[in-house]
Motif scaffolding. Structure first.
Motif, PDB file in Angstrom:
ATOM      1  N   LEU A 137       0.821  -1.206   0.000  1.00 19.45           N
ATOM      2  CA  LEU A 137       0.000   0.000   0.000  1.00 19.45           C
ATOM      3  C   LEU A 137       0.858   1.260   0.000  1.00 19.45           C
ATOM      4  O   LEU A 137       0.553   2.229  -0.703  1.00 19.45           O
ATOM      5  CB  LEU A 137      -0.933  -0.012   1.212  1.00 19.45           C
ATOM      6  N   LYS A 138       1.952   1.255   0.754  1.00 22.73           N
ATOM      7  CA  LYS A 138       2.860   2.408   0.756  1.00 22.73           C
ATOM      8  C   LYS A 138       3.485   2.605  -0.626  1.00 22.73           C
ATOM      9  O   LYS A 138       3.587   3.733  -1.115  1.00 22.73           O
ATOM     10  CB  LYS A 138       3.954   2.224   1.809  1.00 22.73           C
ATOM     11  N   THR A 181       0.837   3.947  -2.993  1.00 21.98           N
ATOM     12  CA  THR A 181       0.534   5.343  -2.690  1.00 21.98           C
ATOM     13  C   THR A 181       1.619   6.262  -3.226  1.00 21.98           C
ATOM     14  O   THR A 181       1.323   7.286  -3.848  1.00 21.98           O
ATOM     15  CB  THR A 181       0.385   5.541  -1.172  1.00 21.98           C
ATOM     16  N   SER A 182       2.870   5.899  -3.019  1.00 21.47           N
ATOM     17  CA  SER A 182       3.959   6.748  -3.522  1.00 21.47           C
ATOM     18  C   SER A 182       3.992   6.745  -5.045  1.00 21.47           C
ATOM     19  O   SER A 182       4.217   7.789  -5.667  1.00 21.47           O
ATOM     20  CB  SER A 182       5.306   6.306  -2.952  1.00 21.47           C
ATOM     21  N   THR A 199       1.403   6.376  -7.013  1.00 20.17           N
ATOM     22  CA  THR A 199       0.270   7.194  -7.438  1.00 20.17           C
ATOM     23  C   THR A 199       0.584   8.678  -7.312  1.00 20.17           C
ATOM     24  O   THR A 199       0.248   9.468  -8.207  1.00 20.17           O
ATOM     25  CB  THR A 199      -0.976   6.841  -6.607  1.00 20.17           C
ATOM     26  N   LEU A 200       1.223   9.071  -6.235  1.00 20.08           N
ATOM     27  CA  LEU A 200       1.589  10.480  -6.056  1.00 20.08           C
ATOM     28  C   LEU A 200       2.590  10.941  -7.114  1.00 20.08           C
ATOM     29  O   LEU A 200       2.473  12.041  -7.658  1.00 20.08           O
ATOM     30  CB  LEU A 200       2.133  10.712  -4.653  1.00 20.08           C
TER      31      LEU A 200
END
Length: 117
Positions: free
Chosen positions: A33-34, A37-38, A40-41
């Motif tokens: 998930l981390k 998320t990174s 995606t950012l």
């Protein structure tokens, strides 16, 4: 493959390893998930930068092409007219693209109702 997965589940259940395996899976999920998320950012920032920079780069390329190919220098009237055309084009079609992405397009195609009906 399904038989192997079911056999693995039977072994985990037989030895009552649900809790340790659950904790391992949660740790792996947290890392995944981390990373997602990174990623995606980074993609969001990268695509936003490209989308915001594209119109400016296009106008600069048009002006560079004009000055390199034309005998006359770039005048203010030509520059302002070109910028106005680019802005009107990007506003018109940029809004259309945003409406398509948001799913508003079917509503834009509906016939307008007259005030008399």
């Amino acid at each position: 493959m399904t038989n192997d997965v079911l056999a693995g589940i039977r072994i985990v259940k037989f030895y009552a390893w649900e809790r340790p395996f659950g904790e391992e899976i949660e740790a792996v999920r947290e890392e995944e998930l981390k990373a997602l998320t990174s990623l995606t950012l980074v993609m969001l920032v990268g695509f936003s930068a490209i989308l915001f920079a594209a119109p400016i780069v296009q106008i600069m390329l048009v002006f560079a092409t004009f000055t390199l190919t034309q005998e006359a220098p770039l005048s203010a009237s030509v520059a302002f007219t070109t910028v106005a055309l680019f802005v009107s084009f990007f506003l018109r079609y940029g809004c259309y693209i945003v409406c398509r992405k948001l799913g508003v397009e079917p509503f834009l195609k509906e016939p307008t109702s007259s005030s008399g009906s």
